[in-house]
Design a protein around this motif. Sequence first.
Motif, PDB file in Angstrom:
ATOM      1  N   ASP A  35      21.241  19.454  19.742  1.00 46.95           N
ATOM      2  CA  ASP A  35      20.601  20.764  19.869  1.00 46.95           C
ATOM      3  C   ASP A  35      20.404  21.387  18.496  1.00 46.95           C
ATOM      4  O   ASP A  35      21.240  21.225  17.596  1.00 46.95           O
ATOM      5  CB  ASP A  35      21.458  21.709  20.715  1.00 46.95           C
ATOM      6  N   MET A  36      19.303  22.104  18.332  1.00 49.63           N
ATOM      7  CA  MET A  36      19.132  22.896  17.120  1.00 49.63           C
ATOM      8  C   MET A  36      20.247  23.933  17.068  1.00 49.63           C
ATOM      9  O   MET A  36      20.565  24.581  18.064  1.00 49.63           O
ATOM     10  CB  MET A  36      17.766  23.575  17.120  1.00 49.63           C
ATOM     11  N   VAL A  49      23.027  22.201  12.333  1.00 50.37           N
ATOM     12  CA  VAL A  49      21.767  21.467  12.349  1.00 50.37           C
ATOM     13  C   VAL A  49      20.606  22.453  12.319  1.00 50.37           C
ATOM     14  O   VAL A  49      20.497  23.335  13.171  1.00 50.37           O
ATOM     15  CB  VAL A  49      21.666  20.578  13.611  1.00 50.37           C
ATOM     16  N   VAL A  50      19.714  22.320  11.304  1.00 50.96           N
ATOM     17  CA  VAL A  50      18.567  23.214  11.168  1.00 50.96           C
ATOM     18  C   VAL A  50      17.245  22.494  11.409  1.00 50.96           C
ATOM     19  O   VAL A  50      16.200  23.131  11.523  1.00 50.96           O
ATOM     20  CB  VAL A  50      18.557  23.887   9.773  1.00 50.96           C
ATOM     21  N   ASP A  51      17.284  21.170  11.490  1.00 47.27           N
ATOM     22  CA  ASP A  51      16.092  20.382  11.819  1.00 47.27           C
ATOM     23  C   ASP A  51      16.567  18.999  12.222  1.00 47.27           C
ATOM     24  O   ASP A  51      17.702  18.603  11.916  1.00 47.27           O
ATOM     25  CB  ASP A  51      15.137  20.299  10.628  1.00 47.27           C
ATOM     26  N   TRP A  63      17.635  11.433  12.375  1.00 46.72           N
ATOM     27  CA  TRP A  63      18.163  12.191  11.247  1.00 46.72           C
ATOM     28  C   TRP A  63      18.315  13.648  11.655  1.00 46.72           C
ATOM     29  O   TRP A  63      17.706  14.109  12.622  1.00 46.72           O
ATOM     30  CB  TRP A  63      17.248  12.074  10.028  1.00 46.72           C
ATOM     31  N   PHE A  64      19.117  14.365  10.904  1.00 48.54           N
ATOM     32  CA  PHE A  64      19.223  15.809  11.070  1.00 48.54           C
ATOM     33  C   PHE A  64      19.413  16.446   9.699  1.00 48.54           C
ATOM     34  O   PHE A  64      19.934  15.823   8.769  1.00 48.54           O
ATOM     35  CB  PHE A  64      20.358  16.196  12.029  1.00 48.54           C
ATOM     36  N   ASP A  65      18.959  17.689   9.588  1.00 49.89           N
ATOM     37  CA  ASP A  65      19.091  18.446   8.344  1.00 49.89           C
ATOM     38  C   ASP A  65      20.162  19.508   8.507  1.00 49.89           C
ATOM     39  O   ASP A  65      20.289  20.127   9.574  1.00 49.89           O
ATOM     40  CB  ASP A  65      17.778  19.137   7.977  1.00 49.89           C
ATOM     41  N   VAL A  66      20.914  19.740   7.435  1.00 47.36           N
ATOM     42  CA  VAL A  66      21.907  20.807   7.381  1.00 47.36           C
ATOM     43  C   VAL A  66      21.738  21.550   6.068  1.00 47.36           C
ATOM     44  O   VAL A  66      21.091  21.053   5.139  1.00 47.36           O
ATOM     45  CB  VAL A  66      23.345  20.261   7.493  1.00 47.36           C
TER      46      VAL A  66
END
Length: 207
Positions: A35-36, A49-51, A63-66
Amino acid sequence: MFTGIVTDVGVVLETEQRGDLRIRIGTRYEPDGIDMGASICCDGVCLTVVDKGKSAPENDGGWFDVEASAETLSKTTLGGWAPGRRINLERALKVGDELGGHIVSGHVDGLAKVVEIVDDGDSTRITFEAPEALAPFIASKGSVALNGTSLTVNDVMDRRFGVNLIPHTKEVTTWGDIVKGDDINLEIDTMARYVERLQSWNRWNKA
């Protein structure tokens, strides 16, 4: 909250300074299941997680962005992360999940330094040096979270403490990559924080 039981080894794909440091992490976690705004423990640091997205079709997972603030960078190893670095990952604990390690908040207290690595049978014994302010919170047979891994302290002498890693732990985490001199994200046991707070409160009220 987390348990210190690593469920994936991710890899730093890219970093970008955008005011805060933005980090893209490759993972075997299915992006549709993230989840975002979810919290993921990354080498012991609780990050939001922001993306997120899928990897190339030939690769599993995504992948995920933090993002990491200046405060986070000052207390952890994140400022030194570069593409290719492997990191321990754990999803947030859900109600009803097995608590296989110990309660971990993902709020790193400081950095411990690896001062010795020796083989001990099939296991590996690692000795760390803790910051002076954190050393009193580390007890023999107590728990610590090191790079997001729940580990039992074997012994303590002044600022130094030792843990043993079995082969399985080294295989499913990044501990096989660690070398002497490395800085490690250290989170002391949550209960130790509250015991110290209660003791300091009592001392203050008696003064």
